[in-house]
Design a protein around this motif. Structure first.
Motif, mmCIF file in Angstrom:
data_model
loop_
_atom_site.group_PDB
_atom_site.id
_atom_site.type_symbol
_atom_site.label_atom_id
_atom_site.label_comp_id
_atom_site.label_asym_id
_atom_site.label_seq_id
_atom_site.Cartn_x
_atom_site.Cartn_y
_atom_site.Cartn_z
ATOM 1 N N PHE A 21 0.889 -1.289 -0.289
ATOM 2 C CA PHE A 21 -0.185 -0.310 -0.436
ATOM 3 C C PHE A 21 1.081 1.438 -0.048
ATOM 4 O O PHE A 21 2.226 1.308 0.763
ATOM 5 C CB PHE A 21 -0.952 0.189 1.267
ATOM 6 C CG PHE A 21 -1.727 1.651 1.315
ATOM 7 C CD1 PHE A 21 -3.013 2.115 0.658
ATOM 8 C CD2 PHE A 21 -1.129 2.333 2.400
ATOM 9 C CE1 PHE A 21 -3.501 2.817 1.076
ATOM 10 C CE2 PHE A 21 -2.095 3.400 2.540
ATOM 11 C CZ PHE A 21 -3.098 3.694 2.083
ATOM 12 N N LEU A 22 0.633 2.182 -0.800
ATOM 13 C CA LEU A 22 1.323 3.437 -0.715
ATOM 14 C C LEU A 22 0.463 4.247 -0.028
ATOM 15 O O LEU A 22 1.130 5.400 1.026
ATOM 16 C CB LEU A 22 1.622 4.174 -2.249
ATOM 17 C CG LEU A 22 2.446 5.686 -2.622
ATOM 18 C CD1 LEU A 22 3.753 5.020 -1.939
ATOM 19 C CD2 LEU A 22 2.315 5.681 -4.386
ATOM 20 N N LEU A 23 -0.358 4.771 -0.420
ATOM 21 C CA LEU A 23 -1.316 6.279 -0.070
ATOM 22 C C LEU A 23 -2.573 6.039 -0.220
ATOM 23 O O LEU A 23 -2.878 5.465 -1.472
ATOM 24 C CB LEU A 23 -1.038 7.553 0.046
ATOM 25 C CG LEU A 23 -0.298 7.899 -1.748
ATOM 26 C CD1 LEU A 23 -1.834 8.135 -2.448
ATOM 27 C CD2 LEU A 23 0.984 9.221 -2.210
ATOM 28 N N SER A 24 -3.216 6.518 0.198
ATOM 29 C CA SER A 24 -5.002 7.135 0.335
ATOM 30 C C SER A 24 -5.323 8.381 -0.522
ATOM 31 O O SER A 24 -4.430 9.638 0.444
ATOM 32 C CB SER A 24 -5.352 6.589 0.971
ATOM 33 O OG SER A 24 -5.797 5.510 1.489
ATOM 34 N N ALA A 25 -5.525 9.013 -1.654
ATOM 35 C CA ALA A 25 -5.941 10.262 -2.417
ATOM 36 C C ALA A 25 -7.302 10.938 -2.044
ATOM 37 O O ALA A 25 -8.194 10.257 -3.289
ATOM 38 C CB ALA A 25 -4.948 10.604 -3.193
ATOM 39 N N PRO A 26 -7.548 11.338 -1.848
ATOM 40 C CA PRO A 26 -8.911 12.000 -1.222
ATOM 41 C C PRO A 26 -9.419 12.732 -1.944
ATOM 42 O O PRO A 26 -10.593 13.724 -2.249
ATOM 43 C CB PRO A 26 -8.870 12.405 0.384
ATOM 44 C CG PRO A 26 -7.707 12.669 1.070
ATOM 45 C CD PRO A 26 -6.704 11.764 0.154
ATOM 46 N N ASP A 35 4.938 8.562 -12.243
ATOM 47 C CA ASP A 35 6.832 7.922 -12.447
ATOM 48 C C ASP A 35 6.240 6.530 -12.492
ATOM 49 O O ASP A 35 7.581 5.924 -12.716
ATOM 50 C CB ASP A 35 7.235 8.066 -11.388
ATOM 51 C CG ASP A 35 7.467 8.103 -10.043
ATOM 52 O OD1 ASP A 35 6.156 7.206 -9.941
ATOM 53 O OD2 ASP A 35 7.691 8.325 -9.271
ATOM 54 N N ALA A 36 4.982 5.759 -12.490
ATOM 55 C CA ALA A 36 5.024 4.536 -12.597
ATOM 56 C C ALA A 36 3.440 3.897 -13.564
ATOM 57 O O ALA A 36 2.974 5.650 -13.617
ATOM 58 C CB ALA A 36 5.366 3.981 -11.849
ATOM 59 N N PRO A 37 3.594 3.490 -14.379
ATOM 60 C CA PRO A 37 1.796 2.917 -14.828
ATOM 61 C C PRO A 37 1.100 2.594 -13.939
ATOM 62 O O PRO A 37 1.427 2.382 -12.767
ATOM 63 C CB PRO A 37 2.332 1.299 -16.685
ATOM 64 C CG PRO A 37 4.150 1.874 -16.006
ATOM 65 C CD PRO A 37 4.469 2.683 -15.025
ATOM 66 N N GLU A 38 -0.242 2.815 -14.192
ATOM 67 C CA GLU A 38 -1.445 2.254 -12.960
ATOM 68 C C GLU A 38 -2.028 1.997 -14.254
ATOM 69 O O GLU A 38 -2.732 2.529 -15.967
ATOM 70 C CB GLU A 38 -1.955 4.018 -13.064
ATOM 71 C CG GLU A 38 -0.728 4.601 -12.182
ATOM 72 C CD GLU A 38 -1.333 6.310 -11.402
ATOM 73 O OE1 GLU A 38 -0.633 7.215 -10.589
ATOM 74 O OE2 GLU A 38 -2.122 6.299 -11.769
ATOM 75 N N PHE A 77 -3.591 3.357 -3.525
ATOM 76 C CA PHE A 77 -2.569 3.288 -4.497
ATOM 77 C C PHE A 77 -1.624 1.819 -3.859
ATOM 78 O O PHE A 77 -1.512 2.459 -2.711
ATOM 79 C CB PHE A 77 -1.954 4.415 -5.077
ATOM 80 C CG PHE A 77 -2.971 5.092 -5.644
ATOM 81 C CD1 PHE A 77 -2.063 4.963 -7.468
ATOM 82 C CD2 PHE A 77 -3.446 6.519 -6.089
ATOM 83 C CE1 PHE A 77 -2.649 6.133 -8.047
ATOM 84 C CE2 PHE A 77 -4.186 7.090 -5.331
ATOM 85 C CZ PHE A 77 -3.877 7.363 -7.399
ATOM 86 N N PHE A 78 -1.026 1.119 -4.380
ATOM 87 C CA PHE A 78 -0.218 0.458 -4.234
ATOM 88 C C PHE A 78 0.425 0.080 -5.348
ATOM 89 O O PHE A 78 0.823 -0.174 -6.789
ATOM 90 C CB PHE A 78 -1.697 -1.477 -3.968
ATOM 91 C CG PHE A 78 -2.714 -1.014 -3.595
ATOM 92 C CD1 PHE A 78 -2.656 -1.341 -1.980
ATOM 93 C CD2 PHE A 78 -3.619 -0.837 -4.056
ATOM 94 C CE1 PHE A 78 -3.786 -1.897 -1.509
ATOM 95 C CE2 PHE A 78 -5.450 -0.741 -3.178
ATOM 96 C CZ PHE A 78 -4.963 -0.984 -1.229
ATOM 97 N N GLU A 79 1.616 -0.870 -4.530
ATOM 98 C CA GLU A 79 2.864 -0.706 -5.581
ATOM 99 C C GLU A 79 3.504 -2.159 -5.842
ATOM 100 O O GLU A 79 3.120 -2.792 -5.009
ATOM 101 C CB GLU A 79 3.494 0.638 -4.844
ATOM 102 C CG GLU A 79 3.807 1.520 -4.835
ATOM 103 C CD GLU A 79 5.315 2.349 -4.875
ATOM 104 O OE1 GLU A 79 5.803 3.810 -5.487
ATOM 105 O OE2 GLU A 79 6.173 2.078 -3.728
ATOM 106 N N VAL A 80 4.025 -2.355 -7.244
ATOM 107 C CA VAL A 80 3.560 -3.659 -7.374
ATOM 108 C C VAL A 80 5.286 -3.549 -7.747
ATOM 109 O O VAL A 80 6.227 -3.324 -8.539
ATOM 110 C CB VAL A 80 3.105 -4.010 -8.653
ATOM 111 C CG1 VAL A 80 2.970 -5.788 -8.904
ATOM 112 C CG2 VAL A 80 1.691 -4.315 -8.209
ATOM 113 N N LEU A 88 -1.495 -0.152 -8.931
ATOM 114 C CA LEU A 88 -2.467 -0.347 -8.872
ATOM 115 C C LEU A 88 -3.720 0.359 -7.863
ATOM 116 O O LEU A 88 -3.220 0.436 -6.918
ATOM 117 C CB LEU A 88 -3.038 -1.938 -7.704
ATOM 118 C CG LEU A 88 -2.251 -3.146 -8.717
ATOM 119 C CD1 LEU A 88 -2.563 -4.706 -8.122
ATOM 120 C CD2 LEU A 88 -2.719 -3.616 -9.783
ATOM 121 N N VAL A 89 -4.603 0.906 -8.996
ATOM 122 C CA VAL A 89 -5.304 1.146 -8.549
ATOM 123 C C VAL A 89 -7.005 1.979 -7.930
ATOM 124 O O VAL A 89 -7.321 1.490 -8.505
ATOM 125 C CB VAL A 89 -5.201 3.414 -9.189
ATOM 126 C CG1 VAL A 89 -6.326 3.841 -8.045
ATOM 127 C CG2 VAL A 89 -3.950 3.866 -9.569
#
Length: 212
Positions: A21-26, A35-38, A77-80, A88-89
Motif C-alpha cells: 500500500f502506498l497512499l490514499s488520495a481523497p 512516475d509508474a504505469p497505473e 494506490f498499491f505498488e507492485v 494498482l489503483v
C-alpha cells in the motif's frame, strides 16, 4: 513456452513479490507522482473489487473488503515490484453507496478528473457482477471512460456463483455490449476470486497493459 505462457509466468512472479500500500488520495492534490504505469479498478459497490485485488496479489487483506458497500471513498494506490514496476489503483465504488449525495458527487468528481487527466493511467478494469451482468450504472461508467478516451477491460466477478450455461450467456451479452463502446476491449474476462478462476489470465492482461 508460448509468449502468453511466458507473460503469465512473469505476471505471477511480479504479483507474488512486493505489493505494498502506498497512499490514499481523497483529493487530486494527494496523488503520487505519475512516475509508474497505473492500472485502475472500478466497479459497482459490492461487486467484489477488494476480493479480486486480494486474489490477483495473492494477499488476504491487501484491499479491505467491507460488508458496507461504498466504504472505499478515496483513490487507494498499491505498488507492485521491487523496484516499483507499476501501481494498482482501487477506485471508489459506484452505485448504491450509502453516503450523502454531496459526498457521492465529490467521489464522482474525483474519479472523473483522475480518469481524464492522468497520463500514467494505462488501463482501467471495469468490474461487473456475473450474476447481474452490465447494469445502468456500469454503462454510465463505460460512457465516462469512452468520453475520456481511456481504454478499459470488462471483468466479470463472482463467476462461480452462476451456472456454466448462465455464465456463457452473461459473457456473450457483456462481449456484445463491449463492442458498442469505442474504448472497451472486445475480450471480457470471467473471474472468481474465491475459486481462482481467470486470475492468472487477468494478471497477464494487466502486465500486458502495463508494458504497452
Amino acid at each position: 513456452m508460448t509468449a502468453l505462457e511466458e507473460l503469465e509466468k512473469d505476471a505471477e512472479r511480479l504479483f507474488s513479490g512486493r505489493v505494498e500500500f502506498l497512499l490514499s488520495a481523497p483529493q487530486l492534490k494527494f496523488l503520487p507522482e505519475g512516475d509508474a504505469p497505473e492500472i485502475a479498478f472500478c466497479g459497482r459497490s459490492n461487486v467484489g473489487k477488494s476480493s479480486l485485488l486480494n486474489a490477483l496479489t495473492g494477499r488476504k487483506a491487501l484491499a479491505r473488503a467491507s460488508v458496507t458497500p461504498g466504504r472505499t471513498q478515496e483513490l487507494n494506490f498499491f505498488e507492485v515490484g521491487e523496484p516499483t514496476q507499476f501501481r494498482l489503483v482501487d477506485m471508489p465504488g459506484y452505485g448504491f453507496a450509502k453516503a450523502p449525495i454531496k459526498v457521492v458527487d465529490k467521489w464522482k468528481a474525483l474519479v472523473r478528473t483522475y480518469l481524464r487527466g492522468r497520463a500514467a493511467l494505462k488501463r482501467t478494469l471495469v468490474l461487473v457482477d456475473a450474476r447481474h451482468g452490465v447494469k445502468a450504472v456500469d454503462l454510465e461508467m463505460m460512457r465516462m471512460l469512452d468520453e475520456a478516451a481511456v481504454g478499459y477491460r470488462l471483468v466479470l466477478t463472482k463467476a462461480d456463483k452462476v451456472k456454466a450455461s448462465e455464465l456463457a450467456d452473461v459473457l456473450g451479452a457483456t462481449e456484445a455490449e463491449a463492442r458498442k463502446h469505442p474504448a472497451a476491449f472486445p475480450q471480457v474476462h470471467a473471474t472468481s476470486a474465491e475459486m481462482g478462476m481467470g486470475i492468472g489470465e487477468l494478471r497477464a492482461a494487466v502486465l500486458a497493459d502495463v508494458r504497452t
